[in-house]
Design an enzyme around this catalytic site. Structure first.
Site, PDB file in Angstrom:
ATOM      1  N   GLY A  11       0.706  -1.101   0.009  1.00  0.00           N
ATOM      2  CA  GLY A  11       0.034   0.053  -0.066  1.00  0.00           C
ATOM      3  C   GLY A  11       0.811   1.143   0.121  1.00  0.00           C
ATOM      4  O   GLY A  11       1.691   1.343   0.927  1.00  0.00           O
ATOM      5  N   ILE A  15      -0.634   6.522   4.216  1.00  0.00           N
ATOM      6  CA  ILE A  15       0.206   5.823   5.425  1.00  0.00           C
ATOM      7  C   ILE A  15       1.423   5.433   4.725  1.00  0.00           C
ATOM      8  O   ILE A  15       2.784   5.301   5.478  1.00  0.00           O
ATOM      9  CB  ILE A  15      -0.439   5.096   6.064  1.00  0.00           C
ATOM     10  N   ASP A  35       2.236  -1.012  -4.376  1.00  0.00           N
ATOM     11  CA  ASP A  35       0.900  -0.701  -4.686  1.00  0.00           C
ATOM     12  C   ASP A  35       0.333  -1.646  -5.961  1.00  0.00           C
ATOM     13  O   ASP A  35       1.005  -2.526  -6.466  1.00  0.00           O
ATOM     14  CB  ASP A  35       0.704   0.620  -4.916  1.00  0.00           C
ATOM     15  N   ARG A  86     -11.100   5.420   5.538  1.00  0.00           N
ATOM     16  CA  ARG A  86     -12.485   6.011   5.834  1.00  0.00           C
ATOM     17  C   ARG A  86     -12.845   7.275   5.175  1.00  0.00           C
ATOM     18  O   ARG A  86     -11.746   8.033   5.087  1.00  0.00           O
ATOM     19  CB  ARG A  86     -12.337   5.976   7.387  1.00  0.00           C
ATOM     20  N   ASN A 124      -7.725  -0.978   8.344  1.00  0.00           N
ATOM     21  CA  ASN A 124      -9.206  -1.176   8.949  1.00  0.00           C
ATOM     22  C   ASN A 124     -10.275  -1.940   8.333  1.00  0.00           C
ATOM     23  O   ASN A 124     -10.209  -1.943   7.087  1.00  0.00           O
ATOM     24  CB  ASN A 124      -9.500   0.227   9.344  1.00  0.00           C
ATOM     25  N   HIS A 179      -9.716  -1.663  18.065  1.00  0.00           N
ATOM     26  CA  HIS A 179      -9.314  -0.453  17.482  1.00  0.00           C
ATOM     27  C   HIS A 179     -10.784   0.096  17.010  1.00  0.00           C
ATOM     28  O   HIS A 179     -10.944  -0.063  15.744  1.00  0.00           O
ATOM     29  CB  HIS A 179      -8.582  -0.563  16.545  1.00  0.00           C
TER      30      HIS A 179
HETATM   31  N1  APR Z   1      -2.353  -4.400  -2.981  1.00  0.00           N
HETATM   32  C1  APR Z   1      -1.542  -3.213  -2.655  1.00  0.00           C
HETATM   33  N2  APR Z   1      -2.022  -2.238  -2.479  1.00  0.00           N
HETATM   34  C2  APR Z   1      -3.345  -2.000  -2.495  1.00  0.00           C
HETATM   35  C3  APR Z   1      -4.285  -2.930  -2.751  1.00  0.00           C
HETATM   36  C4  APR Z   1      -3.602  -4.315  -2.950  1.00  0.00           C
HETATM   37  N3  APR Z   1      -4.347  -5.275  -3.218  1.00  0.00           N
HETATM   38  N4  APR Z   1      -5.604  -2.397  -2.890  1.00  0.00           N
HETATM   39  C5  APR Z   1      -5.559  -1.318  -2.685  1.00  0.00           C
HETATM   40  N5  APR Z   1      -4.377  -0.785  -2.307  1.00  0.00           N
HETATM   41  C6  APR Z   1      -3.556   0.588  -2.122  1.00  0.00           C
HETATM   42  C7  APR Z   1      -4.216   1.645  -2.659  1.00  0.00           C
HETATM   43  O1  APR Z   1      -4.265   1.651  -4.038  1.00  0.00           O
HETATM   44  C8  APR Z   1      -3.979   2.907  -2.085  1.00  0.00           C
HETATM   45  O2  APR Z   1      -2.765   3.378  -2.461  1.00  0.00           O
HETATM   46  O3  APR Z   1      -3.869   1.030  -0.840  1.00  0.00           O
HETATM   47  C9  APR Z   1      -3.381   2.140  -0.654  1.00  0.00           C
HETATM   48  C10 APR Z   1      -4.119   2.731   0.580  1.00  0.00           C
HETATM   49  O4  APR Z   1      -3.685   4.122   0.584  1.00  0.00           O
HETATM   50  P1  APR Z   1      -4.828   5.263   1.013  1.00  0.00           P
HETATM   51  O5  APR Z   1      -6.063   5.269   0.022  1.00  0.00           O
HETATM   52  O6  APR Z   1      -4.028   6.526   0.938  1.00  0.00           O
HETATM   53  O7  APR Z   1      -5.210   4.961   2.600  1.00  0.00           O
HETATM   54  P2  APR Z   1      -4.335   5.297   3.811  1.00  0.00           P
HETATM   55  O8  APR Z   1      -4.610   6.453   4.406  1.00  0.00           O
HETATM   56  O9  APR Z   1      -2.941   4.882   3.451  1.00  0.00           O
HETATM   57  O10 APR Z   1      -5.055   3.983   4.907  1.00  0.00           O
HETATM   58  C11 APR Z   1      -4.868   2.682   4.686  1.00  0.00           C
HETATM   59  O11 APR Z   1      -4.840   2.128   6.937  1.00  0.00           O
HETATM   60  O12 APR Z   1      -5.628   3.130   8.784  1.00  0.00           O
HETATM   61  C12 APR Z   1      -5.939   2.368   7.684  1.00  0.00           C
HETATM   62  O13 APR Z   1      -8.412   3.064   7.506  1.00  0.00           O
HETATM   63  C13 APR Z   1      -7.132   2.962   7.053  1.00  0.00           C
HETATM   64  O14 APR Z   1      -7.661   1.182   5.754  1.00  0.00           O
HETATM   65  C14 APR Z   1      -7.081   2.034   5.667  1.00  0.00           C
HETATM   66  C15 APR Z   1      -5.579   1.803   5.374  1.00  0.00           C
END
Ligand code: APR
Length: 312
Positions: A11, A15, A35, A86, A124, A179
């Protein structure tokens, strides 16, 4: 560069990016930021930007952006933020069905490519996601933990320091349980330089801070329109650092319980020791009757989530 540790971040969103930069600044090892193929450009771009910051700031760490799981091969630590965050009005639980599918595919790849890694889950709804990670990988509980308590405890500490007008360095708090809105801030273990916070701060104010902590994630979602990402990354990096550097820090984390606190087959926030063997110990502390009953409510909420996940 040989002999560097490898930290894989699944991801590369908010984060994930923050995790990469914090890991690099602490020189914990080389970083792989992965990603989905559609976002490979984002992962690569962030990696390049951060490598250039490292050149400027003088940190030795390679950061690789990718969508290919071969690149995480042999990772020492895997931190998972894959999923959707979220949006305003959404609870963490609303995320369950979307993020569960993602977690299952991520876990299969982690099992294949990084079979010896310590896995830290952040996605989450946390307790259900980390449970799924353990179930799919089959890794021992020592190597699959969830990041939540570190963040929730830090949120509480931040509010306490502000209220008491003291350095946050002197404040120590422990937030246990799932959490979610049922998390359990333990007032009996909340101190300011060893002095119980209950002796320094009025009960009404403490109660208000407990409420604010339990809704601390939602407060930030309401303000920014998306989840917090700096402090969540700091929480996971403190766990990874304790493991990689053998610090054996005691940190509140989501751990798989095997009878501790009277619970089994569930992930919940408890104090653990993280050291070279991963989650080395669940530390059992005495809780007040009130805290025990709050933990029971929290455990029931986590169980509902895990059961809902099992049906999906
Ligand atoms: N494999 C890899 N990455 C993925 C996949 C996957 N199968 N599916 C989605 N992603 C990536 C998305 O493309 C995105 O870049 O996960 C990333 C999530 O990043 P954000 O949308 O910016 O979310 P973020 O704020 O980083 O939070 C991620 O952590 O705290 C928790 O609730 C929050 O579940 C959420 C997670």
């Amino acid at each position: 560069m040989p002999n560097r540790k490898k930290i894989a971040l699944i991801g590369a969103g908010n984060i994930g990016g923050e995790l990469a930069m914090q890991a690099a600044r602490k020189e914990l090892g080389d970083v792989v930021l992965l990603d989905i193929p559609d976002k490979e450009g984002v992962a690569k771009g962030k990696a390049l930007d951060m490598m250039q910051a490292c050149a400027l700031e003088g940190f030795d760490a390679n950061i690789l952006g990718t969508s290919n799981y071969d690149d995480i091969e042999g990772a020492d630590v895997v931190i998972v933020t894959a999923g959707v965050p979220r949006k305003p009005g959404m609870s963490r639980d609303d995320l369950l069905s979307i993020n569960l599918k993602i977690m299952r595919s991520v876990a299969g790849n982690v099992k294949d490519k990084a079979p010896d890694a310590l896995v830290i889950v952040i996605s989450n709804p946390l307790d259900a996601m980390v449970y799924e990670m353990k179930k799919v990988t089959g890794f021992p509980r020592e190597r699959v933990v969830g990041m939540a308590g570190a963040l929730d405890s830090a949120r509480f500490e931040c509010f306490l320091a502000d209220e008491a007008g003291v350095s946050v360095k002197d404040v120590s708090a422990l937030v246990l349980g799932g959490h979610g809105d049922t998390m359990v801030p333990c007032l009996s273990y909340t101190t300011i330089k060893g002095v119980p916070a209950t002796k320094v701060i009025d009960k009404d104010k403490l109660d208000a801070m407990v409420q604010r902590t339990a809704k601390g994630g939602g407060e930030i979602v309401g303000l920014m329109g998306t989840s917090a990402y700096v402090a969540p990354a700091s929480g996971a990096i403190s766990m990874a650092e304790s493991y990689l550097r053998g610090q054996r820090r005691m940190i509140a984390c989501a751990a798989f319980l095997e009878g501790e606190y009277g619970y089994k087959d569930i992930y919940m926030g408890v104090p653990i020791l993280i050291g070279p063997a991963g989650m080395e110990k669940v530390v059992e502390i005495e809780l007040s009757d009130g805290e025990k009953s709050m933990l029971e409510t929290s455990a029931a909420a986590v169980r509902d989530l895990i059961e809902a996940a099992a049906k999906l």
